[in-house]
Design an enzyme around this catalytic site. Structure first.
Site, PDB file in Angstrom:
ATOM      1  N   GLU A 296       0.840  -1.205   0.000  1.00 42.70           N
ATOM      2  CA  GLU A 296       0.000   0.000   0.000  1.00 42.70           C
ATOM      3  C   GLU A 296       0.871   1.248   0.000  1.00 42.70           C
ATOM      4  OE1 GLU A 296      -2.390  -0.691   3.508  1.00 42.70           O
ATOM      5  OE2 GLU A 296      -3.885  -1.788   2.364  1.00 42.70           O
ATOM      6  N   CYS A 380     -10.558   0.233   7.807  1.00 43.05           N
ATOM      7  CA  CYS A 380     -10.042   1.533   8.222  1.00 43.05           C
ATOM      8  C   CYS A 380     -10.688   2.682   7.462  1.00 43.05           C
ATOM      9  CB  CYS A 380      -8.529   1.579   8.052  1.00 43.05           C
ATOM     10  SG  CYS A 380      -7.959   1.118   6.389  1.00 43.05           S
TER      11      CYS A 380
END
Length: 630
Positions: A296, A380
């Site tokens: 990521e 998240c």
């Protein structure tokens, strides 16, 4: 930041701004009425709340569920719900939060430690896996949720529980004790905010310890870990953004908070260097951040793929927060410009128009894969989006010692005070982001001389400003604040006419995927081609015919009410798919085609479909040699 020594600008409270209708009021209402309630139901269904209940109850609950960082999802949900109460009081929601606070604190250990994963048979492993254990990350979000709820309601039970955990850290960890590492930075900025809330300088000192990297040798961290986590080494030695995009930008945000409180020049020099690296080669045109799915992470400079772009919603939010701190330190519109790009595009795309589906990643092209989902095991992004949209009003205005600053334009009412102590109300009416007319009525409680700073966006090349019907005398340029200093009286009117002419953006030629292509922007919104609007033509075969004429059309019944852009474009034709992969011939786009562009933030709200932001641009119905159809 109202007392931060290095803050030139000071935010207004969320409760001081009421969004009164229009673009962002609609998004905020949806967040409060649909998104926040449905996400709590999902947090319950997936065991996130039960993870706390099982530790504080004699009832036999099933074993812990979900990844080790799920505690943070509930804390972020509480923060979003708390900010929503500032905009729309809700007795039932407040009671729900109170019940959740009791459930959370019932799981807190007698020494102050609180985490639902590193307990029971894992208790002996606390602080032993700090590179990926997320213990401090969860605490950071607990603190932020607690502070938001305290500021909105005055209730400090969760805040006191957070402080007990921090006091545990101060007793048990640090130099000469158990070393600490934020493997996922977040606690740094939360501690700065806890210092601002309590005045206890030990909390700011702890944030500085985490940023200092003094424990690098004791922790025996590898270079690859230091790169990925963006922590563990001295922050002031960082020269560029690398590694996990969210971690890196949270670290930078925390470091900016630390600078705002201490004035450490080495931190500011590093922050400026990192910002230049971000906007100079690592930020997408949508304000999204993070090029690689692997880790990521950031890629190299100019590594900005379209279909493979990771561009996590949380990363765009982290970049927004980083730039907000940089703006507070300087009052420089270049930081607001990045905030706006991210907010209207790469953040706004993260939540569907009905408030129940979310993007974890926000690519700039799609082959039709499913991107929007109601739930992710790593959840998240949904509560991060909620806390951003619920607190929106707090980002629209600031004060400084000499006046009031207007950062973004939306229908809103401000009821606050100048730093002189004079009460002031403003009312803004606008059709932004669809039209360029803005009216701001300024009403101080008594006549007073101060400066009204009105931002002129970078995309508005021909702006006009009137004060009480007369042209303003001040000079200004795009991407700046125009300083309107005068004696203001109740009812004074400022009118701004922003240039809404569609623009074609070109990437730096070092961005290989976008060479020979353009992106379309109108006002703050980036546009895209989505397959549903191009019947009979693949979006990947379409091209913009230069010079381009883009014609706006208001579509009140489409996708919640948007303005589309029509263009008489060209297509490479239907034979592209059957053509050889490589050829010596020059590709041409000769067939006229009607193209319709929609705002990027609405992509895939009608279901998965082919989509792209960057479109080939051709002149005289030809494509440059070697510029093949995508």
């Amino acid at each position: 930041m109202s007392r931060s020594p290095q803050a030139k600008l000071h935010p207004v409270p969320v409760r001081a701004v009421q969004l009164t209708g229009g673009f962002w009021a609609q998004r905020q209402r949806l967040t409060i009425e649909r998104s926040i309630p449905t996400l709590l139901t999902l947090l319950e269904e997936h065991g996130v709340v039960d993870n706390f209940r099982r530790l504080g109850s004699t009832t036999n609950y099933v074993q812990r569920r979900g990844p080790l960082y799920t505690d943070s999802d509930l804390y972020k949900w509480i923060e979003g719900a708390a900010w929503s109460l500032a905009s729309k009081p809700d007795v039932k929601l407040e009671a729900t939060i109170d019940q959740l606070v009791d459930v959370i604190l019932a799981a807190q250990q007698p020494d102050g430690y609180l985490n639902t994963y590193w307990v029971e048979d894992r208790a002996g492993q606390r602080w032993q896996q700090q590179t990926g254990g997320h213990e401090l990350y969860c605490l950071g979000h607990m603190i932020q949720g607690a502070i938001a709820y305290y500021r909105v309601t005055g209730k400090r039970k969760l805040l006191d529980g957070s402080i007990r955990f921090v006091e545990y850290l101060l007793r048990e960890t640090g130099p000469g004790k158990q070393p600490l590492l934020t493997g996922h930075p977040e606690l740094e900025l939360a501690l700065a905010e806890l210092y601002r809330t309590t005045g206890d300088a030990r909390y700011l000192k702890l944030s500085g310890y985490l940023l200092s990297g003094v424990e690098q040798e004791r922790l025996k961290l590898r270079p690859s870990q230091l790169e990925y986590m963006f922590s563990g080494s001295p922050f002031v030695e960082r020269t560029h953004f690398e590694g996990h995009a969210v971690r890196a930008l949270y670290a930078a945000t925390g470091a900016a908070d630390y600078y705002l409180e201490t004035g450490d020049a080495a931190y500011w020099k590093t922050l400026e260097r990192l910002w230049a690296d971000l906007v100079g080669g690592k930020m997408f045109v949508t304000g999204g951040v993070g090029s690689r799915a692997s880790g990521e992470s950031f890629g190299d400079s100019y590594e900005l793929p379209n279909r493979q772009a990771y561009t996590e919603s949380c990363a765009a939010i982290a970049g927004f927060l980083f730039n907000q701190r940089m703006l507070a330190a300087t009052g420089d519109a270049k930081y607001t410009d990045v905030m706006e790009r991210a907010l209207y595009n790469g953040i706004n795309s993260g939540m569907s128009l009905d408030g129940t589906l979310y993007c974890y990643r926000n690519p700039l092209a799609s082959g039709g894969e499913k991107i929007r989902n109601p739930w992710y095991d790593t959840c998240c992004c949904p509560p991060n989006l909620q806390r951003t949209f619920a607190a929106l009003g707090g980002y629209f205005y600031s004060t400084s010692k000499d006046g009031l600053w207007v950062h973004f334009f939306d229908n809103s009412k401000l009821d606050w005070k100048l730093e002189s102590g004079t009460r002031i109300q403003t009312e803004t009416k606008t059709g932004q982001p669809w039209t360029g007319d803005v009216e701001i009525v300024v009403s101080p409680e008594k006549a007073e001389t101060f400066t009204l700073y009105v931002r002129i966006p970078s995309w508005s090349e021909k702006s006009v400003i009137w004060i009480n019907g007369k042209p303003a005398e001040q000079k200004w340029t795009p991407n700046s604040y125009v300083a309107l200093r005068r004696e203001w009286k109740a009812g004074d009117q400022v009118r701004v006419a922003l240039d809404m002419e569609p623009r074609l953006l070109r990437a730096n030629p070092r961005v290989p995927e976008d060479y020979g292509k353009v992106a379309v922007q109108r006002g703050p919104l980036v546009y895209c081609l989505e397959q549903e609007d191009q019947p009979g033509t693949s979006v990947f075969d379409a091209a913009i015919s230069m010079p381009a004429a883009l014609v706006p059309e208001e579509k009140a019944g489409l996708l919640g009410g948007i303005t589309v852009l029509h263009h008489k474009g060209l297509t490479f034709g239907s034979k592209v798919e059957s053509a050889p992969l490589y050829s010596t011939k020059e590709w041409t786009a000769r067939t006229p085609v009607d193209l319709t562009f929609v705002p990027y933030y609405v992509f895939h709200n009608r279901g998965p479909a082919h989509m792209e932001v960057w479109v080939p641009a051709v002149a005289a119905a030809t494509v440059p040699k070697n510029q093949l159809a995508q």
